[in-house]
Design a protein around this motif. Structure first.
Motif, PDB file in Angstrom:
ATOM      1  N   PRO A  10       0.829  -1.213   0.000  1.00 57.27           N
ATOM      2  CA  PRO A  10       0.000   0.000   0.000  1.00 57.27           C
ATOM      3  C   PRO A  10       0.860   1.258   0.000  1.00 57.27           C
ATOM      4  O   PRO A  10       1.951   1.288   0.581  1.00 57.27           O
ATOM      5  N   ALA A  11       0.338   2.293  -0.640  1.00 53.03           N
ATOM      6  CA  ALA A  11       1.108   3.528  -0.809  1.00 53.03           C
ATOM      7  C   ALA A  11       1.540   4.112   0.527  1.00 53.03           C
ATOM      8  O   ALA A  11       2.661   4.631   0.652  1.00 53.03           O
ATOM      9  N   VAL A  12       0.705   4.018   1.556  1.00 54.86           N
ATOM     10  CA  VAL A  12       1.062   4.591   2.849  1.00 54.86           C
ATOM     11  C   VAL A  12       2.272   3.881   3.446  1.00 54.86           C
ATOM     12  O   VAL A  12       3.113   4.497   4.117  1.00 54.86           O
ATOM     13  N   GLU A  13       2.406   2.573   3.178  1.00 54.62           N
ATOM     14  CA  GLU A  13       3.570   1.845   3.676  1.00 54.62           C
ATOM     15  C   GLU A  13       4.824   2.252   2.914  1.00 54.62           C
ATOM     16  O   GLU A  13       5.928   2.306   3.481  1.00 54.62           O
ATOM     17  N   VAL A  14       4.691   2.523   1.610  1.00 56.58           N
ATOM     18  CA  VAL A  14       5.834   2.974   0.816  1.00 56.58           C
ATOM     19  C   VAL A  14       6.344   4.309   1.345  1.00 56.58           C
ATOM     20  O   VAL A  14       7.556   4.518   1.518  1.00 56.58           O
ATOM     21  N   VAL A  15       5.408   5.231   1.631  1.00 54.18           N
ATOM     22  CA  VAL A  15       5.796   6.549   2.153  1.00 54.18           C
ATOM     23  C   VAL A  15       6.414   6.403   3.541  1.00 54.18           C
ATOM     24  O   VAL A  15       7.434   7.044   3.857  1.00 54.18           O
ATOM     25  N   ALA A  16       5.824   5.557   4.381  1.00 55.61           N
ATOM     26  CA  ALA A  16       6.361   5.363   5.728  1.00 55.61           C
ATOM     27  C   ALA A  16       7.792   4.846   5.674  1.00 55.61           C
ATOM     28  O   ALA A  16       8.679   5.322   6.404  1.00 55.61           O
ATOM     29  N   GLU A  17       8.051   3.877   4.805  1.00 54.36           N
ATOM     30  CA  GLU A  17       9.398   3.324   4.701  1.00 54.36           C
ATOM     31  C   GLU A  17      10.372   4.378   4.191  1.00 54.36           C
ATOM     32  O   GLU A  17      11.529   4.438   4.638  1.00 54.36           O
ATOM     33  N   ALA A  18       9.918   5.244   3.262  1.00 58.65           N
ATOM     34  CA  ALA A  18      10.779   6.312   2.736  1.00 58.65           C
ATOM     35  C   ALA A  18      11.155   7.306   3.831  1.00 58.65           C
ATOM     36  O   ALA A  18      12.208   7.946   3.770  1.00 58.65           O
ATOM     37  N   GLU A  19      10.307   7.424   4.847  1.00 58.56           N
ATOM     38  CA  GLU A  19      10.585   8.345   5.959  1.00 58.56           C
ATOM     39  C   GLU A  19      11.284   7.640   7.116  1.00 58.56           C
ATOM     40  O   GLU A  19      11.399   8.195   8.206  1.00 58.56           O
ATOM     41  N   GLY A  20      11.717   6.409   6.890  1.00 62.33           N
ATOM     42  CA  GLY A  20      12.462   5.707   7.915  1.00 62.33           C
ATOM     43  C   GLY A  20      11.627   4.953   8.929  1.00 62.33           C
ATOM     44  O   GLY A  20      12.164   4.478   9.940  1.00 62.33           O
ATOM     45  N   LEU A  21      10.348   4.823   8.677  1.00 60.53           N
ATOM     46  CA  LEU A  21       9.473   4.097   9.592  1.00 60.53           C
ATOM     47  C   LEU A  21       9.360   2.636   9.168  1.00 60.53           C
ATOM     48  O   LEU A  21       9.638   2.280   8.018  1.00 60.53           O
ATOM     49  N   ASP A  22       8.944   1.807  10.112  1.00 61.83           N
ATOM     50  CA  ASP A  22       8.736   0.395   9.822  1.00 61.83           C
ATOM     51  C   ASP A  22       7.367   0.230   9.161  1.00 61.83           C
ATOM     52  O   ASP A  22       6.335   0.457   9.801  1.00 61.83           O
ATOM     53  N   PRO A  23       7.314  -0.158   7.876  1.00 68.18           N
ATOM     54  CA  PRO A  23       6.010  -0.254   7.202  1.00 68.18           C
ATOM     55  C   PRO A  23       5.093  -1.302   7.832  1.00 68.18           C
ATOM     56  O   PRO A  23       3.875  -1.208   7.699  1.00 68.18           O
ATOM     57  N   ALA A  24       5.663  -2.289   8.506  1.00 70.04           N
ATOM     58  CA  ALA A  24       4.840  -3.336   9.107  1.00 70.04           C
ATOM     59  C   ALA A  24       4.044  -2.837  10.295  1.00 70.04           C
ATOM     60  O   ALA A  24       3.079  -3.486  10.727  1.00 70.04           O
ATOM     61  N   THR A  25       4.439  -1.678  10.861  1.00 65.01           N
ATOM     62  CA  THR A  25       3.756  -1.155  12.059  1.00 65.01           C
ATOM     63  C   THR A  25       2.944   0.097  11.770  1.00 65.01           C
ATOM     64  O   THR A  25       2.583   0.826  12.694  1.00 65.01           O
TER      65      THR A  25
END
Length: 762
Positions: free
Chosen positions: A722-737
């Motif tokens: 999902p796009a929100v997980e892609v953006v989260a990972e780009a900002e250094g966040l864990d997409p799984a959480t």
């Protein structure tokens, strides 16, 4: 010489019997032949004589490709103790290969058609010249085994007797072997041609007739399909010029076909493909998709008769399952990837007969006349539709209203059926068909007035009345009529959709050369939904009469079902590989069948393809947007937010609010923990909801396309998160959480994803 042959090929065993009987007349006592048919599990008689036959053999051939596992188990012990010559043409017991000085290939790699032809090794201490001679003999024996004619089995036996059986006085029978590739076959005269032009000169060319290309197995092994091919070619010959092409190397099929047909200057109208797997592939490889590309180049229909090589005719007719899962894969699923339709079994194995002298049960692939006729009829229908002037073509367009009544008229998943029918009629008129063009509202109003499957209709209002006696005579199938009478004993003059005299009311309206009809219901009352999908029950008498009337009275050139989905493909009959006794087949007869179907439901679309001979034309879904939360879920979401605020502003009320949150969440069958609940509600709010209904033939607007891209990327795909997980990972966040983030942070990430998608679309 004691020779034992265990094979899954009954035609091969028959050929060995013919050769052995001939040998017995010229060289009595030279050969003692023991035969076993491994297409079915070992009989008690087989099990009793198998160990002794193996132990006492001078030569043993074991061909168990596709045989029941019981044969492998029964042979494991006897073969382990056997020390004589052994030929394994398939993929089992290859580590036991032995012929004179020849020993197994490294790792026991198959040496027959199931393997790449790895080089066998030499016995320790064997003379090189002897090894080379035995290796050449091994190659000859394998080629004879797979050629499978009496001439080749005679060559097989005489070679064994001459070289390994102590009978040098027996001359080795010479034999020629078929080449690779594709050849045109004169089935009447037995001649073969590598050039289609020469074939046409020899048998007569197509002239102005339409052309059917029949692809059939060119090697007799493991089953001789000659009789089935001849029956299909003869039946098709009544409707078109037929070019039978024997395929002996399936991996070369596409290139050879393109060259042969181009050289002859012939483009087929229909390809009747009797081969399993995808066109242009074999069990040894090939290029998937190349066949579909060639069919597209030709613009030819792709019809797929099925050869049932592991089941008798009687067993196939009796079993409701149709084909086994393995047979579905190779004979239906893979050919469907190349766009085949009309998957009609045309031949199966005859009932076994025991040859008393050899103690072996034998049978052969045998044409099923009524199935061959159905195939030929459906091909004839496709050819007629292809050559017909649009101004002369008659088109039946069928919608639904089940359970029967006005409220369900013209239903279809995600489709505005009335508007879609109107659009189809308008397009037909534009392209030269002589049809009326009612608008959606006019069409629906006229159907509501006179063509609903409802008890309120009387004879004066009936668009068409079909006399009961004529319906039965037109169908001409007393077996089907008797089954329907037994299943619906209450049907009679007082039944719905009949006149007071008991004749059938046909809910349909004419618009020039077009007919818009309403498919009858399968029943009513509380069991209506269950009846709609019951594949064991025959249709109601009026249902049977409706499709009989279509075929025999109105006589369309094509039937078009509109929307996902009707009930005809769920009528009583086999799960797949239907027979002419199955009701979906009876309903369609030989009329070409087009089905406008929702692209998002391919599983049930396959049911229509396999059971009702449908050509699926997929329609796209409507544009969808996140649905948000409504009613009790919206109230629950607000209650969770209020609980969150109370923790900071009014802690004294938090416990009471939490209890209320849990009570309402439990009532909605949702998590009662506030964090889990908030995450679940958020996902529900993002669920996509259709924006109205689709109209067939219309494309999305730019705004709808943008909406669907947002929806697809927002939810992710099999390859893309999902796009929100892609953006989260780009900002250094864990997409799984991501789901565990505070709602404000999650909203920020979604807004950023939306901005990025918009920027890409702009």
């Amino acid at each position: 010489m004691r020779i034992t042959i265990i094979s899954v090929c009954p035609d091969l065993l028959s050929a060995f019997i013919a050769a052995d009987r001939k040998l017995a007349r010229t060289h009595p006592g030279a050969c003692e032949l023991r035969l076993f048919n491994a297409t079915s599990p070992p009989s008690p008689q087989d099990a009793a004589r198998l160990p002794g036959a193996v132990a006492n053999s001078d030569f043993l051939a074991i061909d168990l490709s596709g045989a029941p596992r019981a044969w492998t188990d029964a042979l494991a012990g006897p073969v382990a103790a056997y020390e004589g010559d052994l030929l394994p043409p398939g993929h089992l017991f290859t580590d036991r290969l032995r012929l004179g000085a020849v020993r197994p290939a490294p790792g026991g790699v198959p040496i027959g058609p199931a393997g790449p032809g790895a080089q066998p090794t030499s016995a320790e201490g064997a003379e090189p010249e002897r090894f080379r001679a035995d290796l050449a003999n091994l190659s000859t024996l394998l080629r004879c085994f797979h050629a499978m004619t009496p001439v080749h089995t005679m060559a097989f036996l005489t070679l064994l007797l001459h070289e390994y059986g102590g009978h040098p006085e027996i001359a080795v029978t010479p034999a020629e072997y078929p080449g690779d590739g594709i050849v045109a076959v004169d089935l009447a005269g037995g001649r073969e041609f590598t050039d289609v032009r020469r074939y046409a000169e020899a048998v007569g060319g197509p002239g102005r007739r339409q052309v059917a290309l029949v692809l059939h197995p060119g090697n007799g092994y493991p089953i001789d399909s000659t009789a089935a091919t001849r029956a299909v070619v003869e039946a098709l010959g009544e409707h078109c010029w037929v070019l039978p092409l024997a395929v002996r190397d399936a991996t070369r099929t596409v290139d050879d076909l393109r060259r042969l047909m181009a050289d002859a200057g012939i483009v087929p109208d229909v390809v009747v493909n009797m081969l399993s797997l995808r066109l242009g592939t074999s069990y040894g490889g090939g290029t998937g998709g190349a066949g579909a590309e060639l069919l597209d180049e030709w613009g030819a229909a792709h019809v797929h008769p099925i050869l049932l090589t592991r089941i008798t005719i009687d067993d196939w007719l009796r079993l409701p399952s149709g084909l086994s899962p393995a047979k579905v894969m190779v004979s239906m699923m893979l050919p469907e990837l190349d766009g085949c339709i009309d998957e009609i079994p045309v031949a199966a194995m005859s009932a076994p007969r025991v040859d008393e002298r050899y103690g072996v049960a034998l049978n052969a692939l045998t044409p099923i006349p009524e199935q061959v006729d159905r195939l030929a009829g459906r091909v004839a229908g496709l050819l007629r539709l292809r050559r017909l002037d649009p101004a002369e073509a008659r088109v039946a367009i069928i919608g639904y209203d089940y359970p029967a009544g006005e409220s369900r008229l013209l239903g279809g998943s995600f489709l505005d059926v009335a508007a879609s029918m109107s659009a189809v009629l308008a397009e037909l008129a534009r392209t030269g068909y002589r049809v009326g063009t009612p608008g959606p509202d006019e069409l629906l109003d006229r159907l509501l007035a006179r063509a609903v499957n409802s008890p309120r209709f009387g004879a004066p209002d009936a668009p068409f009345v079909y006399p009961r006696a004529q319906a039965r005579a037109d169908l001409g199938d007393e077996r089907a009529c008797a089954q329907v009478d037994e299943a619906w004993p209450a049907d009679g003059p007082s039944a719905p959709m009949t006149t007071p005299e008991g004749d059938f009311i046909i809910p349909a309206l004419e618009f020039g050369n077009a007919l818009v009809g309403i498919q009858p219901g399968r029943g009513g009352g509380a069991t209506a939904d269950a009846q709609a999908h019951d594949k064991t029950a025959p249709p109601h008498p009026q249902y049977l009469a409706f499709y009989t009337w279509l075929q025999k009275v109105w006589r369309p050139d094509v039937i078009v079902h509109v929307g996902t989905h009707g009930t005809m493909e769920f009528l009583g009959g086999k799960e797949n590989a239907v027979s002419t006794r199955c009701y979906p087949d009876i309903m369609m007869g030989s009329v070409p069948h087009v089905y406008l179907y929702y692209a998002g439901n391919p599983a049930e679309g396959l049911i229509a393809v396999r059971r009702s001979h449908a050509q699926i034309v997929s329609h796209q879904p409507v544009a969808m947007v996140p649905g948000g939360l409504h009613d009790t879920l919206a109230e629950l979401d607000e209650l969770v937010a209020e609980y969150r605020r109370s923790l900071a502003l009014a802690p004294a009320t938090s416990a009471e609010l939490l209890e209320e949150v849990r009570r309402r969440a439990e009532a909605e069958h949702l998590p009662t923990d506030p964090d889990e609940l908030e995450s679940r509600l958020d996902r529900l709010a993002q669920s996509l909801t259709p924006m109205g209904l689709h109209v067939f033939g219309r494309t999305w607007t730019a705004a709808q396309t943008r909406t669907m891209v947002h929806g697809a990327l927002g939810h992710g795909t099999a390859e893309l998160p999902p796009a929100v997980e892609v953006v989260a990972e780009a900002e250094g966040l864990d997409p799984a959480t991501v789901d565990e983030l505070p709602r404000t942070e999650l909203t920020r990430l979604r807004e950023r994803a939306t901005q990025l998608i918009d920027a890409a679309l702009d």
